[in-house]
Write an enzyme that holds these catalytic residues in place. Structure first.
Site, PDB file in Angstrom:
ATOM      1  N   SER A   1       0.811  -1.432   0.121  1.00 44.32           N
ATOM      2  CA  SER A   1      -0.019  -0.088   0.061  1.00 44.32           C
ATOM      3  C   SER A   1       0.908   1.218  -0.016  1.00 44.32           C
ATOM      4  CB  SER A   1      -1.101   0.011   1.208  1.00 44.32           C
ATOM      5  OG  SER A   1      -1.802  -1.006   1.169  1.00 44.32           O
TER       6      SER A   1
ATOM      7  N   HIS B   1       0.634   4.359   4.544  1.00 49.54           N
ATOM      8  CA  HIS B   1      -0.044   4.985   3.311  1.00 49.54           C
ATOM      9  C   HIS B   1       0.519   6.411   3.245  1.00 49.54           C
ATOM     10  CE1 HIS B   1      -3.748   2.108   3.438  1.00 49.54           C
ATOM     11  NE2 HIS B   1      -2.434   1.238   3.332  1.00 49.54           N
TER      12      HIS B   1
END
Length: 209
Positions: free
Chosen positions: A125, A175
Site C-alpha cells: 500500500s 499510506h
C-alpha cells in the site's frame, strides 16, 4: 483516462515494469498460502518492528511484496494495474521504480519509527500511495492542461486517506508516508524544467490517456 483496453500481451509489452511487479506480488502471495511453508515465508518477510530493531533491516523492504489475504492483494494489485501504466509511461522505467520502491520503503521506515516494537505490518500500500502521490504532483503542474486528471486523482486520494483512518488494521503511517514520498518525488521528476528536456523524446510528455 486510466481505462485499460490492452490485451494481455499488449499490456506486458507496453508496461514491463508494472507487469513484472504484478507478477512478483501474485507469485509471492501464492507461495505464502502453501500450507506450513507459506506461514514461514510470510513471517520471514513481514515488517516486525522489534526484529528490525535487532538488525533484520530487510523487513523494511520485503513487506512490499507480502499481503495478508486475497482481498488485500486484489485491492493493491488492481490499483497498480490501473494507475501504474500511466505513471510508467510518463516517468519512464527508472523513475517509476524509484517512486514505487522509495515510497514503499519510506512508508515502512515511518511505520518503524512511529509505532511500538510489537507492531507488525505487510502490504504494497505504501508503494501504491506513492504512485498516487506522484500523480498529485503531476496535477499540481498540469492543473490548467489536464483538469480531468485532477478530477480523478484528488477524490481518490482523499477517499483513500479517509478510509485508511476509518478501517481497522490498516497501516495508516505507511499510506501517508508513501503518499508524501511519491508527491515529493513527483514534484522533482515532473518539474517543468526537467520535463522540458524530455520533449525531444515525447511531443507532449504530459499526455495521459
Amino acid at each position: 483516462m486510466f481505462s485499460r483496453r490492452e490485451s494481455f500481451k499488449e499490456y506486458i509489452k507496453l508496461y514491463p515494469v508494472v507487469s513484472t511487479l504484478l507478477a512478483i506480488n501474485i507469485i509471492i502471495f501464492l507461495l505464502t498460502i502453501i500450507p506450513v511453508y507459506g506461514i514461514y515465508l510470510r513471517y520471514f518477510g513481514m515488517g516486525v518492528n522489534l526484529l528490525i530493531a535487532e538488525g533484520e533491516y530487510w523487513r523494511l523492504i520485503t513487506p512490499m511484496f507480502l499481503h495478508s489475504g486475497f482481498a488485500h492483494l486484489l485491492f493493491n494489485m488492481f490499483s497498480l494495474y490501473i494507475f501504474g501504466p500511466e505513471l510508467e509511461q510518463l516517468s519512464g522505467k527508472a523513475r517509476f521504480l524509484t517512486i514505487y520502491f522509495l515510497s514503499g520503503f519510506i512508508g515502512n521506515v515511518a511505520t518503524y519509527l512511529i509505532h511500538d516494537w510489537n507492531y507488525a505490518s505487510l502490504g504494497a500500500s505504501g508503494a501504491i500511495y506513492g504512485i498516487l502521490g506522484a500523480f498529485a504532483a503531476l496535477v499540481h503542474y498540469t492543473k490548467h492542461l489536464l483538469p480531468q486528471l485532477r478530477q480523478i486523482i484528488i477524490p481518490i486520494i482523499v477517499i483513500g486517506v479517509i478510509l485508511s483512518f476509518l478501517q481497522p488494521n490498516v497501516g495508516v503511517t505507511a499510506h501517508i508516508g508513501g503518499l508524501i514520498t511519491g508527491f515529493v518525488l513527483g514534484m522533482v521528476f515532473f518539474h517543468p524544467k526537467r520535463i522540458g528536456s524530455w520533449k525531444k523524446k515525447k511531443k507532449n510528455p504530459y499526455t495521459v490517456v
